[in-house]
Write a protein that holds these residues in place. Structure first.
Motif, PDB file in Angstrom:
ATOM      1  N   LYS A 141      -6.648   1.097  -6.686  1.00  0.00           N
ATOM      2  CA  LYS A 141      -6.794   1.526  -7.862  1.00  0.00           C
ATOM      3  C   LYS A 141      -8.312   1.681  -8.509  1.00  0.00           C
ATOM      4  CE  LYS A 141      -2.845   3.265  -9.038  1.00  0.00           C
ATOM      5  NZ  LYS A 141      -2.552   4.953  -9.576  1.00  0.00           N
ATOM      6  N   ARG A 142      -9.038   0.759  -8.073  1.00  0.00           N
ATOM      7  CA  ARG A 142     -10.542   0.595  -8.279  1.00  0.00           C
ATOM      8  C   ARG A 142     -11.091   1.771  -8.016  1.00  0.00           C
ATOM      9  NH1 ARG A 142     -11.360  -5.552  -6.401  1.00  0.00           N
ATOM     10  NH2 ARG A 142      -9.728  -6.666  -7.889  1.00  0.00           N
ATOM     11  N   PHE A 143     -10.969   2.481  -6.838  1.00  0.00           N
ATOM     12  CA  PHE A 143     -11.595   3.430  -6.235  1.00  0.00           C
ATOM     13  C   PHE A 143     -11.124   4.709  -6.693  1.00  0.00           C
ATOM     14  CE2 PHE A 143     -11.532  -0.347  -3.353  1.00  0.00           C
ATOM     15  CZ  PHE A 143     -12.918  -0.243  -2.754  1.00  0.00           C
ATOM     16  N   ILE A 144      -9.802   4.911  -6.872  1.00  0.00           N
ATOM     17  CA  ILE A 144      -9.260   6.121  -7.555  1.00  0.00           C
ATOM     18  C   ILE A 144      -8.146   5.838  -8.540  1.00  0.00           C
ATOM     19  CG2 ILE A 144      -7.924   6.272  -5.305  1.00  0.00           C
ATOM     20  CD1 ILE A 144      -8.324   9.574  -5.623  1.00  0.00           C
ATOM     21  N   PRO A 145      -8.333   5.841  -9.723  1.00  0.00           N
ATOM     22  CA  PRO A 145      -7.292   5.523 -10.628  1.00  0.00           C
ATOM     23  C   PRO A 145      -6.072   6.475 -10.635  1.00  0.00           C
ATOM     24  CG  PRO A 145      -9.287   6.227 -11.779  1.00  0.00           C
ATOM     25  CD  PRO A 145      -9.548   5.938 -10.472  1.00  0.00           C
ATOM     26  N   GLU A 146      -6.480   7.780 -10.299  1.00  0.00           N
ATOM     27  CA  GLU A 146      -5.399   9.073 -10.183  1.00  0.00           C
ATOM     28  C   GLU A 146      -4.371   8.942  -8.939  1.00  0.00           C
ATOM     29  OE1 GLU A 146      -8.719   9.395  -9.825  1.00  0.00           O
ATOM     30  OE2 GLU A 146      -9.500  10.990 -11.043  1.00  0.00           O
ATOM     31  N   GLU A 147      -3.155   9.152  -9.206  1.00  0.00           N
ATOM     32  CA  GLU A 147      -2.153   9.101  -8.354  1.00  0.00           C
ATOM     33  C   GLU A 147      -2.408  10.308  -7.234  1.00  0.00           C
ATOM     34  OE1 GLU A 147       0.299   7.066  -7.989  1.00  0.00           O
ATOM     35  OE2 GLU A 147      -0.065   5.897  -9.812  1.00  0.00           O
ATOM     36  N   ILE A 148      -2.102   9.646  -5.772  1.00  0.00           N
ATOM     37  CA  ILE A 148      -2.578  10.531  -4.676  1.00  0.00           C
ATOM     38  C   ILE A 148      -1.063  11.014  -4.450  1.00  0.00           C
ATOM     39  CG2 ILE A 148      -3.102  10.610  -2.395  1.00  0.00           C
ATOM     40  CD1 ILE A 148      -5.126   8.620  -2.696  1.00  0.00           C
ATOM     41  N   ASN A 149      -0.886  12.233  -3.942  1.00  0.00           N
ATOM     42  CA  ASN A 149       0.274  12.994  -3.911  1.00  0.00           C
ATOM     43  C   ASN A 149       1.094  12.229  -2.853  1.00  0.00           C
ATOM     44  OD1 ASN A 149       0.560  15.131  -5.774  1.00  0.00           O
ATOM     45  ND2 ASN A 149      -0.758  16.285  -4.816  1.00  0.00           N
ATOM     46  N   ALA A 150       2.371  12.128  -2.824  1.00  0.00           N
ATOM     47  CA  ALA A 150       3.227  11.555  -1.823  1.00  0.00           C
ATOM     48  C   ALA A 150       3.002  12.306  -0.581  1.00  0.00           C
ATOM     49  CB  ALA A 150       4.742  11.450  -2.430  1.00  0.00           C
ATOM     50  N   ALA A 164     -15.596   6.440   7.441  1.00  0.00           N
ATOM     51  CA  ALA A 164     -14.650   5.341   7.126  1.00  0.00           C
ATOM     52  C   ALA A 164     -13.772   5.164   8.074  1.00  0.00           C
ATOM     53  CB  ALA A 164     -13.738   5.949   6.110  1.00  0.00           C
ATOM     54  N   GLU A 165     -13.347   5.740   9.087  1.00  0.00           N
ATOM     55  CA  GLU A 165     -12.511   5.180  10.309  1.00  0.00           C
ATOM     56  C   GLU A 165     -13.320   4.102  11.369  1.00  0.00           C
ATOM     57  OE1 GLU A 165      -9.392   6.665  13.584  1.00  0.00           O
ATOM     58  OE2 GLU A 165     -11.262   8.114  13.065  1.00  0.00           O
ATOM     59  N   ARG A 166     -14.744   4.808  11.447  1.00  0.00           N
ATOM     60  CA  ARG A 166     -15.455   3.872  12.390  1.00  0.00           C
ATOM     61  C   ARG A 166     -15.657   2.291  11.564  1.00  0.00           C
ATOM     62  NH1 ARG A 166     -18.311   8.817  13.245  1.00  0.00           N
ATOM     63  NH2 ARG A 166     -19.953   8.199  11.920  1.00  0.00           N
ATOM     64  N   LEU A 167     -15.966   2.418  10.145  1.00  0.00           N
ATOM     65  CA  LEU A 167     -16.298   1.209   9.539  1.00  0.00           C
ATOM     66  C   LEU A 167     -14.925   0.448   9.804  1.00  0.00           C
ATOM     67  CD1 LEU A 167     -18.183   2.413   6.335  1.00  0.00           C
ATOM     68  CD2 LEU A 167     -19.004   1.255   8.430  1.00  0.00           C
ATOM     69  N   PHE A 168     -13.802   1.055   9.475  1.00  0.00           N
ATOM     70  CA  PHE A 168     -12.571   0.130   9.588  1.00  0.00           C
ATOM     71  C   PHE A 168     -12.464  -0.422  10.993  1.00  0.00           C
ATOM     72  CE2 PHE A 168     -10.633   2.970   6.263  1.00  0.00           C
ATOM     73  CZ  PHE A 168     -10.818   1.898   5.190  1.00  0.00           C
ATOM     74  N   GLN A 169     -12.653   0.378  12.180  1.00  0.00           N
ATOM     75  CA  GLN A 169     -12.678  -0.035  13.616  1.00  0.00           C
ATOM     76  C   GLN A 169     -13.557  -1.268  13.855  1.00  0.00           C
ATOM     77  OE1 GLN A 169     -10.154   1.319  15.679  1.00  0.00           O
ATOM     78  NE2 GLN A 169     -10.878  -0.800  16.735  1.00  0.00           N
ATOM     79  N   GLU A 170     -14.909  -1.098  13.286  1.00  0.00           N
ATOM     80  CA  GLU A 170     -16.045  -2.166  13.333  1.00  0.00           C
ATOM     81  C   GLU A 170     -15.558  -3.323  12.879  1.00  0.00           C
ATOM     82  OE1 GLU A 170     -18.960  -2.306  14.778  1.00  0.00           O
ATOM     83  OE2 GLU A 170     -19.003  -0.243  15.489  1.00  0.00           O
ATOM     84  N   VAL A 171     -14.746  -3.236  11.646  1.00  0.00           N
ATOM     85  CA  VAL A 171     -14.410  -4.717  11.130  1.00  0.00           C
ATOM     86  C   VAL A 171     -13.568  -5.166  11.983  1.00  0.00           C
ATOM     87  CG1 VAL A 171     -13.337  -5.847   9.038  1.00  0.00           C
ATOM     88  CG2 VAL A 171     -15.109  -3.985   8.705  1.00  0.00           C
ATOM     89  N   PHE A 172     -12.503  -4.430  12.390  1.00  0.00           N
ATOM     90  CA  PHE A 172     -11.316  -4.759  13.231  1.00  0.00           C
ATOM     91  C   PHE A 172     -11.796  -5.396  14.594  1.00  0.00           C
ATOM     92  CE2 PHE A 172      -7.939  -4.369  16.313  1.00  0.00           C
ATOM     93  CZ  PHE A 172      -6.925  -4.960  15.584  1.00  0.00           C
ATOM     94  N   VAL A 185     -17.546  -6.047   2.418  1.00  0.00           N
ATOM     95  CA  VAL A 185     -18.721  -5.093   1.670  1.00  0.00           C
ATOM     96  C   VAL A 185     -18.128  -3.686   2.779  1.00  0.00           C
ATOM     97  CG1 VAL A 185     -21.018  -4.117   1.844  1.00  0.00           C
ATOM     98  CG2 VAL A 185     -20.219  -6.588   0.987  1.00  0.00           C
ATOM     99  N   LEU A 186     -17.978  -3.818   4.242  1.00  0.00           N
ATOM    100  CA  LEU A 186     -17.838  -2.651   5.005  1.00  0.00           C
ATOM    101  C   LEU A 186     -16.476  -1.962   4.615  1.00  0.00           C
ATOM    102  CD1 LEU A 186     -19.246  -3.874   8.372  1.00  0.00           C
ATOM    103  CD2 LEU A 186     -20.221  -2.291   6.673  1.00  0.00           C
ATOM    104  N   VAL A 187     -15.538  -2.781   4.398  1.00  0.00           N
ATOM    105  CA  VAL A 187     -14.076  -2.197   3.942  1.00  0.00           C
ATOM    106  C   VAL A 187     -14.081  -1.577   2.648  1.00  0.00           C
ATOM    107  CG1 VAL A 187     -11.743  -2.870   3.563  1.00  0.00           C
ATOM    108  CG2 VAL A 187     -12.809  -3.639   5.543  1.00  0.00           C
ATOM    109  N   ASN A 188     -14.727  -2.123   1.787  1.00  0.00           N
ATOM    110  CA  ASN A 188     -14.759  -1.430   0.590  1.00  0.00           C
ATOM    111  C   ASN A 188     -15.497  -0.208   0.680  1.00  0.00           C
ATOM    112  OD1 ASN A 188     -13.210  -3.337  -0.811  1.00  0.00           O
ATOM    113  ND2 ASN A 188     -15.171  -4.703  -1.426  1.00  0.00           N
ATOM    114  N   SER A 189     -16.718  -0.183   1.278  1.00  0.00           N
ATOM    115  CA  SER A 189     -17.400   1.000   1.451  1.00  0.00           C
ATOM    116  C   SER A 189     -16.509   1.895   2.221  1.00  0.00           C
ATOM    117  CB  SER A 189     -18.569   0.837   2.502  1.00  0.00           C
ATOM    118  OG  SER A 189     -19.671  -0.280   1.958  1.00  0.00           O
ATOM    119  N   ALA A 190     -15.758   1.703   3.107  1.00  0.00           N
ATOM    120  CA  ALA A 190     -14.979   2.721   3.856  1.00  0.00           C
ATOM    121  C   ALA A 190     -13.965   3.316   2.973  1.00  0.00           C
ATOM    122  CB  ALA A 190     -14.288   2.074   5.238  1.00  0.00           C
TER     123      ALA A 190
END
Length: 326
Positions: A141-150, A164-172, A185-190
């Motif tokens: 919610k810190r990144f997007i307080p609005e509700e994303i559609n189900a 974003a996907e590449r950053l997640f994979q780099e961290v993994f 930091v990388l996950v938050n940026s992603a």
């Protein structure tokens, strides 16, 4: 460091319900988990923890099934937002707004406080691979307080999504090369990049609601959360939603429904979902009835037949036969 959450094959796949949440039963969230027994069975999930978040890579040679009902939500109340990227295979997601099919090269969101039913299918080479990020909703919610559609999903057609996907994979993939602070930091940026792309999608965010619409949604949510309580009635709903019994009746009339209809149709839908899942068909009909708030198996059977033109036992037999013939 990465850690193995689970690994199932033909020797232990029947233990998947007890084992899919890891050794300490704390991974993911509660639900009904099943593996298609009629295929080459090899399922594994590996996790990388990043602060309060987790990145999980799931690989399978079998179809997977998962269902999370309001009863499961009541049991653990785990509030997560799950971001998933389909690398191979496809995902068939049933949720409150309908059903969506997502293919390899797409991503989307799931919320653990909403009931869902998932079927994960392998590709033409019998491989399924999904990278998913489990984020506590208070952080998301810190990144997007609005509700994303189900059920929102999208192709990876925006550069923000691909980065974003590449950053997640780099961290993994990082095995100690990055410090924990750098990984966070990388996950938050992603997540920030992903959200910026989502905001540009026309069908991603829920529209603003009038006060009466919000109140009626509160009623629907309260009913769904308490469907398994046999004592659920109009007085209980009104008190739980902080409105008068008269206003509750007014809201129902506005939406051409009634409290009994909301309760019993919700219970029937939940029971139907149970009986449609491989795991649910292993449960006695009487238990399905009581778990979904019906007064007795006979009462459940009569109402079920009125809506679906067959008894729960007949429906379960038809579904079992259809599965066996595949």
């Amino acid at each position: 460091m990465k850690e193995r959450i689970f690994a199932f094959d033909e020797r232990n796949y029947h233990e998947c319900q007890a084992g899919y949440r890891g050794k300490n039963n704390k991974e993911y969230y509660s639900g009904q988990y099943a593996i298609d027994a009629g295929s080459d069975i090899e399922v594994r999930a590996d996790k990388k923890s990043v602060g309060a978040m987790s990145i999980v890579n799931l690989k399978s040679k079998s179809r997977l099934f998962f269902q999370r009902t309001w009863q499961h939500i009541q049991e653990d109340a785990t509030d997560l937002t799950i971001v998933w990227f389909i690398r191979r295979g496809s995902m068939h997601l049933s949720h409150q707004n309908g059903t969506d099919v997502s293919l390899a090269g797409e991503f989307g969101f799931i919320k653990s406080l909403s009931p869902i039913r998932l079927e994960c299918h392998t590709d033409d080479r019998s491989v399924l691979e999904v990278l998913h990020i489990l984020v506590p909703t208070y952080i998301f919610k810190r990144f997007i307080p609005e509700e994303i559609n189900a059920g929102f999903s999208s192709a990876m057609d925006k550069r923000e999504f691909r980065i974003a996907e590449r950053l997640f994979q780099e961290v993994f993939d990082s095995d100690g090369e990055l410090g924990s602070g750098a990984e966070e930091v990388l996950v938050n940026s992603a997540l920030a990049l992903l959200v910026e792309g989502v905001k540009q999608c026309s069908n991603s965010l829920q529209e603003r609601q009038t006060l009466s619409q919000k109140r009626f949604m509160d009623v629907l949510n309260y009913v769904e959360v308490h469907l398994t309580d046999p004592a659920l009635n109009a007085d209980m709903i009104a008190q739980g939603c902080g409105i008068s019994r008269r206003y509750l009746s007014h809201l129902c009339r506005q939406h051409n429904t009634s409290i009994p209809n909301l309760i019993w149709s919700g219970r029937l839908k939940s029971a139907h979902e149970w009986l449609s899942s491989p795991a649910g068909r292993q449960i006695p009909i009487s238990e399905v009835a009581y778990r979904n708030g019906f007064k007795s198996p006979g009462h459940f059977s009569r109402l079920f037949k009125q809506v679906y033109n067959m008894t729960p036992r007949e429906f379960s037999s038809v579904r079992t036969g259809a599965t066996a013939s595949r």
